[in-house]
Write a protein that holds these residues in place. Structure first.
Motif, PDB file in Angstrom:
ATOM      1  N   SER A   1     -50.572  28.530  50.076  1.00  0.00           N
ATOM      2  CA  SER A   1     -49.981  27.562  50.992  1.00  0.00           C
ATOM      3  C   SER A   1     -49.209  26.327  50.204  1.00  0.00           C
ATOM      4  CB  SER A   1     -51.171  26.946  51.946  1.00  0.00           C
ATOM      5  OG  SER A   1     -50.666  25.972  52.442  1.00  0.00           O
ATOM      6  N   TRP A   2     -48.083  26.579  50.135  1.00  0.00           N
ATOM      7  CA  TRP A   2     -47.263  25.774  49.363  1.00  0.00           C
ATOM      8  C   TRP A   2     -47.475  24.149  49.871  1.00  0.00           C
ATOM      9  CZ3 TRP A   2     -46.572  28.371  45.215  1.00  0.00           C
ATOM     10  CH2 TRP A   2     -46.022  29.626  45.392  1.00  0.00           C
ATOM     11  N   LEU A   3     -47.336  23.139  48.885  1.00  0.00           N
ATOM     12  CA  LEU A   3     -47.780  21.957  49.252  1.00  0.00           C
ATOM     13  C   LEU A   3     -46.218  21.037  49.411  1.00  0.00           C
ATOM     14  CD1 LEU A   3     -50.672  21.041  47.124  1.00  0.00           C
ATOM     15  CD2 LEU A   3     -50.672  21.463  49.488  1.00  0.00           C
ATOM     16  N   ALA A   4     -46.083  20.042  50.282  1.00  0.00           N
ATOM     17  CA  ALA A   4     -45.128  19.483  50.218  1.00  0.00           C
ATOM     18  C   ALA A   4     -44.861  18.409  48.861  1.00  0.00           C
ATOM     19  CB  ALA A   4     -45.034  18.319  51.477  1.00  0.00           C
ATOM     20  N   LEU A   5     -43.697  17.984  48.492  1.00  0.00           N
ATOM     21  CA  LEU A   5     -43.652  17.306  47.429  1.00  0.00           C
ATOM     22  C   LEU A   5     -43.796  15.788  47.765  1.00  0.00           C
ATOM     23  CD1 LEU A   5     -40.530  19.335  46.262  1.00  0.00           C
ATOM     24  CD2 LEU A   5     -42.833  19.424  45.373  1.00  0.00           C
TER      25      LEU A   5
ATOM     26  N   SER B   1     -41.647  24.623  48.460  1.00  0.00           N
ATOM     27  CA  SER B   1     -42.448  23.196  48.838  1.00  0.00           C
ATOM     28  C   SER B   1     -41.274  22.256  49.404  1.00  0.00           C
ATOM     29  CB  SER B   1     -42.993  22.678  47.575  1.00  0.00           C
ATOM     30  OG  SER B   1     -43.994  23.222  47.126  1.00  0.00           O
ATOM     31  N   PHE B   2     -39.853  22.413  49.055  1.00  0.00           N
ATOM     32  CA  PHE B   2     -38.823  21.685  49.551  1.00  0.00           C
ATOM     33  C   PHE B   2     -38.768  21.978  51.044  1.00  0.00           C
ATOM     34  CE2 PHE B   2     -37.217  21.895  45.266  1.00  0.00           C
ATOM     35  CZ  PHE B   2     -36.829  20.478  44.930  1.00  0.00           C
ATOM     36  N   ARG B   3     -38.789  22.856  51.601  1.00  0.00           N
ATOM     37  CA  ARG B   3     -39.032  23.330  53.069  1.00  0.00           C
ATOM     38  C   ARG B   3     -40.219  22.617  53.693  1.00  0.00           C
ATOM     39  NH1 ARG B   3     -36.675  26.754  56.467  1.00  0.00           N
ATOM     40  NH2 ARG B   3     -37.557  27.794  58.147  1.00  0.00           N
ATOM     41  N   HIS B   4     -41.173  22.567  52.993  1.00  0.00           N
ATOM     42  CA  HIS B   4     -42.400  21.911  53.668  1.00  0.00           C
ATOM     43  C   HIS B   4     -42.240  20.154  53.640  1.00  0.00           C
ATOM     44  CE1 HIS B   4     -45.550  25.002  54.027  1.00  0.00           C
ATOM     45  NE2 HIS B   4     -44.596  25.666  53.088  1.00  0.00           N
ATOM     46  N   THR B   5     -41.681  19.996  52.501  1.00  0.00           N
ATOM     47  CA  THR B   5     -41.203  18.460  52.499  1.00  0.00           C
ATOM     48  C   THR B   5     -40.379  17.840  53.528  1.00  0.00           C
ATOM     49  OG1 THR B   5     -41.401  18.567  50.064  1.00  0.00           O
ATOM     50  CG2 THR B   5     -40.282  16.537  50.911  1.00  0.00           C
ATOM     51  N   VAL B   6     -39.218  18.755  53.871  1.00  0.00           N
ATOM     52  CA  VAL B   6     -38.372  18.477  54.884  1.00  0.00           C
ATOM     53  C   VAL B   6     -39.034  18.316  56.305  1.00  0.00           C
ATOM     54  CG1 VAL B   6     -36.364  19.289  56.230  1.00  0.00           C
ATOM     55  CG2 VAL B   6     -36.095  19.251  53.480  1.00  0.00           C
ATOM     56  N   ASN B   7     -39.957  19.726  56.478  1.00  0.00           N
ATOM     57  CA  ASN B   7     -40.593  19.529  57.749  1.00  0.00           C
ATOM     58  C   ASN B   7     -41.364  18.457  58.121  1.00  0.00           C
ATOM     59  OD1 ASN B   7     -39.212  21.994  58.385  1.00  0.00           O
ATOM     60  ND2 ASN B   7     -40.895  23.134  57.757  1.00  0.00           N
ATOM     61  N   GLN B   8     -42.320  18.036  56.832  1.00  0.00           N
ATOM     62  CA  GLN B   8     -43.086  16.533  56.860  1.00  0.00           C
ATOM     63  C   GLN B   8     -42.253  15.617  57.102  1.00  0.00           C
ATOM     64  OE1 GLN B   8     -46.642  16.966  56.622  1.00  0.00           O
ATOM     65  NE2 GLN B   8     -46.199  14.985  57.660  1.00  0.00           N
ATOM     66  N   ARG B   9     -41.049  15.348  56.475  1.00  0.00           N
ATOM     67  CA  ARG B   9     -40.346  14.002  56.977  1.00  0.00           C
ATOM     68  C   ARG B   9     -39.876  14.266  58.331  1.00  0.00           C
ATOM     69  NH1 ARG B   9     -38.206  11.463  52.274  1.00  0.00           N
ATOM     70  NH2 ARG B   9     -39.877  11.847  50.787  1.00  0.00           N
ATOM     71  N   LEU B  10     -39.287  15.278  58.922  1.00  0.00           N
ATOM     72  CA  LEU B  10     -39.353  15.312  60.241  1.00  0.00           C
ATOM     73  C   LEU B  10     -40.346  15.110  61.091  1.00  0.00           C
ATOM     74  CD1 LEU B  10     -36.801  18.709  59.948  1.00  0.00           C
ATOM     75  CD2 LEU B  10     -36.124  16.200  60.411  1.00  0.00           C
ATOM     76  N   ARG B  11     -41.267  15.690  60.952  1.00  0.00           N
ATOM     77  CA  ARG B  11     -42.648  15.281  61.627  1.00  0.00           C
ATOM     78  C   ARG B  11     -42.905  13.630  61.746  1.00  0.00           C
ATOM     79  NH1 ARG B  11     -44.608  20.272  59.920  1.00  0.00           N
ATOM     80  NH2 ARG B  11     -45.600  19.410  58.041  1.00  0.00           N
ATOM     81  N   ASP B  12     -42.726  13.362  60.437  1.00  0.00           N
ATOM     82  CA  ASP B  12     -42.924  11.873  60.374  1.00  0.00           C
ATOM     83  C   ASP B  12     -42.027  10.906  61.175  1.00  0.00           C
ATOM     84  OD1 ASP B  12     -45.160  12.507  58.795  1.00  0.00           O
ATOM     85  OD2 ASP B  12     -44.104  12.013  56.728  1.00  0.00           O
ATOM     86  N   GLY B  13     -40.932  11.546  61.245  1.00  0.00           N
ATOM     87  CA  GLY B  13     -39.806  10.789  62.044  1.00  0.00           C
ATOM     88  C   GLY B  13     -39.614  11.077  63.415  1.00  0.00           C
ATOM     89  N   LYS B  14     -40.798  11.932  63.879  1.00  0.00           N
ATOM     90  CA  LYS B  14     -40.828  12.236  65.204  1.00  0.00           C
ATOM     91  C   LYS B  14     -39.749  12.963  65.733  1.00  0.00           C
ATOM     92  CE  LYS B  14     -44.584   9.273  65.240  1.00  0.00           C
ATOM     93  NZ  LYS B  14     -45.795  10.104  65.414  1.00  0.00           N
ATOM     94  N   VAL B  15     -39.065  13.856  64.857  1.00  0.00           N
ATOM     95  CA  VAL B  15     -38.191  14.784  65.168  1.00  0.00           C
ATOM     96  C   VAL B  15     -38.648  16.225  65.585  1.00  0.00           C
ATOM     97  CG1 VAL B  15     -36.143  16.013  64.319  1.00  0.00           C
ATOM     98  CG2 VAL B  15     -36.753  13.611  63.735  1.00  0.00           C
ATOM     99  N   SER B  16     -38.251  16.645  66.748  1.00  0.00           N
ATOM    100  CA  SER B  16     -38.958  18.073  67.294  1.00  0.00           C
ATOM    101  C   SER B  16     -38.553  18.901  66.222  1.00  0.00           C
ATOM    102  CB  SER B  16     -38.211  18.166  68.605  1.00  0.00           C
ATOM    103  OG  SER B  16     -38.625  19.550  69.042  1.00  0.00           O
TER     104      SER B  16
END
Length: 213
Positions: free
Chosen positions: A54-58, A198-213
């Motif tokens: 399971s790759w981690l976000a950066l 991990s870059f993919r997880h990082t972008v997904n996490q940032r989108l979730r944090d920004g309430k982006v679907s």
């Protein structure tokens, strides 16, 4: 599987070998009544699941380390510079970023976009649902990606953004960029669960944090 080959990779290669025997049967080169030598040898899903990391976000600190200009700007080949930046700003899979073509970056109704597809020979996507068009991040424009695209067109015409890369039968266009980036991140971050994906997880996490679907 041989030592060092991950269960998921073993299953993937064994399945490809099974397709070869299936085609051989259809062409009359292998007895149709004989079971394929690959039958019944796939590893259980439980073993595959245990083997997948399971790759981690950066973290922001990780990104500062990765993109330290004193080190990062020492890259020589274009993919070594552009692929990590595309991963950072758009979160694609490394194969998707590596197989982009000059025609995939274009204007639609005055907006620069990136088209992720598998239209060109040698390109692949995980699924049809992976096909998408998204606005090109302005930071990439500011960094000179459009200038690089024009330079590729001038030198070799329309085609792959990194025309010297060659598709790999198992890993598509992302094999060389993936090996290079993963090795670099291993050295810079010294963390077994922080690699290119991990870059993919990082972008997904940032989108979730920004309430982006």
């Amino acid at each position: 599987p041989k030592q060092g080959l991950a269960p998921k990779t073993f299953n993937k290669r064994w399945t490809c070998l099974g397709v070869l025997f299936k085609d051989a049967k259809g062409a009359g080169h292998y007895p149709k009544t004989e079971p394929s030598p690959t039958s019944g040898h796939l590893l259980k899903k439980r073993a595959v699941k245990r083997s997948v990391k399971s790759w981690l976000a950066l973290t922001p600190e990780d990104l500062v380390t990765i993109f330290d200009p004193d080190v990062f700007l020492g890259w020589v080949k274009p993919h070594e510079f552009w692929v990590p930046l595309i991963l950072l700003h758009h979160g694609p899979r490394i194969g998707e970023a590596s197989q982009l073509s000059t025609t995939d970056i274009r204007q639609v109704d005055g907006v620069w976009i990136v088209s992720v597809n598998h239209d060109a020979a040698g390109t692949t996507l995980k699924s049809e649902a992976s096909t998408r068009k998204v606005p090109l991040h302005p930071a990439l424009i500011e960094l000179g990606l459009l200038v690089y695209v024009d330079e590729v067109r001038r030198l070799v015409g329309n085609g792959f953004l990194f025309p010297y890369l060659r598709p790999d039968p198992m890993n598509g266009m992302g094999k060389v960029p993936g090996a290079t980036l993963n090795g670099y991140m291993a050295r810079r971050l010294d963390h077994p669960r922080k690699r290119a994906h991990s870059f993919r997880h990082t972008v997904n996490q940032r989108l979730r944090d920004g309430k982006v679907s």
